[in-house]
Write an enzyme that holds these catalytic residues in place. Structure first.
Site, PDB file in Angstrom:
ATOM      1  CB  SER A 101      28.816   2.971  16.110  1.00  0.00           C
ATOM      2  OG  SER A 101      27.944   2.721  14.772  1.00  0.00           O
ATOM      3  CG  MET A 102      23.702   1.454  15.990  1.00  0.00           C
ATOM      4  SD  MET A 102      22.566   2.624  15.680  1.00  0.00           S
ATOM      5  CE  MET A 102      21.288   2.209  16.651  1.00  0.00           C
ATOM      6  CG  HIS A 126      30.310   6.323  12.561  1.00  0.00           C
ATOM      7  ND1 HIS A 126      30.981   5.400  12.295  1.00  0.00           N
ATOM      8  CD2 HIS A 126      29.317   5.420  12.968  1.00  0.00           C
ATOM      9  CE1 HIS A 126      30.821   4.106  12.484  1.00  0.00           C
ATOM     10  NE2 HIS A 126      29.581   4.190  12.853  1.00  0.00           N
ATOM     11  CG  ASP A 176      34.528   7.294  12.282  1.00  0.00           C
ATOM     12  OD1 ASP A 176      33.322   7.169  11.680  1.00  0.00           O
ATOM     13  OD2 ASP A 176      35.351   6.387  12.295  1.00  0.00           O
TER      14      ASP A 176
END
Length: 208
Positions: A101-102, A126, A176
């Site tokens: 993610s981040m 994602h 994802d």
């Protein structure tokens, strides 16, 4: 039983005798920084402060950000990304373990040609998500609009940093997408795989 943070000897410039300092603080002195938790305001502020301080201390020495993170909040992550672009030294990023993610966004934000993943790292990207719980209808609309704006920002930066067309990134982050280190390199999130493209540690030693 826990033994706490190990201490190592370190002699500050101008001092005759070495003093014992925390291992993490010693690594900071070598420009090695760590994002090893969820991305939130606290860790983002700490890392930004360290990057700025180290850049003031010596703007010619590259910095190294090791990342092992499941992701986290978008705005603190964007703040850290912006700081990486702002400080004069190049910021190398090193992905290890799970970089999701981040975490993957920040990994991609390192200096291009200086982004690396460990061989068994897993990288996941994602689109931003949120829970619309206990909110009024108008609040949901506003939050949805903000999420769309943030999604466009993240997509644009991913495209810029990876060299992928905007529409490809936009399509890929609909779900994802997990990648091995090799796949992350092929996608353009990293440039190097430790131990494959270079002997692990050589690039770090060169930055001292």
């Amino acid at each position: 039983m826990p033994i706490g943070v190990p201490k190592v000897p370190f002699r500050c410039p101008g001092e005759e005798d070495a003093s014992w300092v925390d291992l993490i603080n010693r690594l900071y002195r070598q420009r090695f920084l760590f994002l090893a938790q969820v991305v939130d305001s606290e860790i983002s502020n700490q890392l930004i402060g360290l990057m700025v301080y180290l850049a003031i201390e010596d703007p010619t020495k590259d910095q190294y950000l090791f990342i092992h993170s499941p992701g986290g909040w978008i705005l603190p992550g964007l703040g850290l990304y912006d700081a990486m672009q702002f400080v004069p030294p190049d910021v190398h990023t090193v992905g290890m373990g799970l970089v999701a993610s981040m975490g993957s966004f920040i990994l991609a934000g390192g200096e291009i040609t200086k982004r690396m993943a460990f061989p068994h790292a897993r990288v996941m990207m994602h689109q931003p998500a949120s829970l619309f719980c206990d909110t009024q209808a108008g609040d949901v609309t506003l939050e949805a609009g903000e999420l769309m704006s943030l999604r466009e920002t993240l997509t644009r930066v991913y495209a810029q940093r990876t060299g992928k067309p905007l529409w490809v990134v936009s399509k890929d982050i609909e779900r994802d997408i997990f990648m091995s280190a090799k796949e992350a390199k092929a996608y353009g999130i990293v440039d190097l795989i430790a131990g494959v493209d270079l002997i692990a540690g050589d690039d770090l030693v060169a930055g001292e």
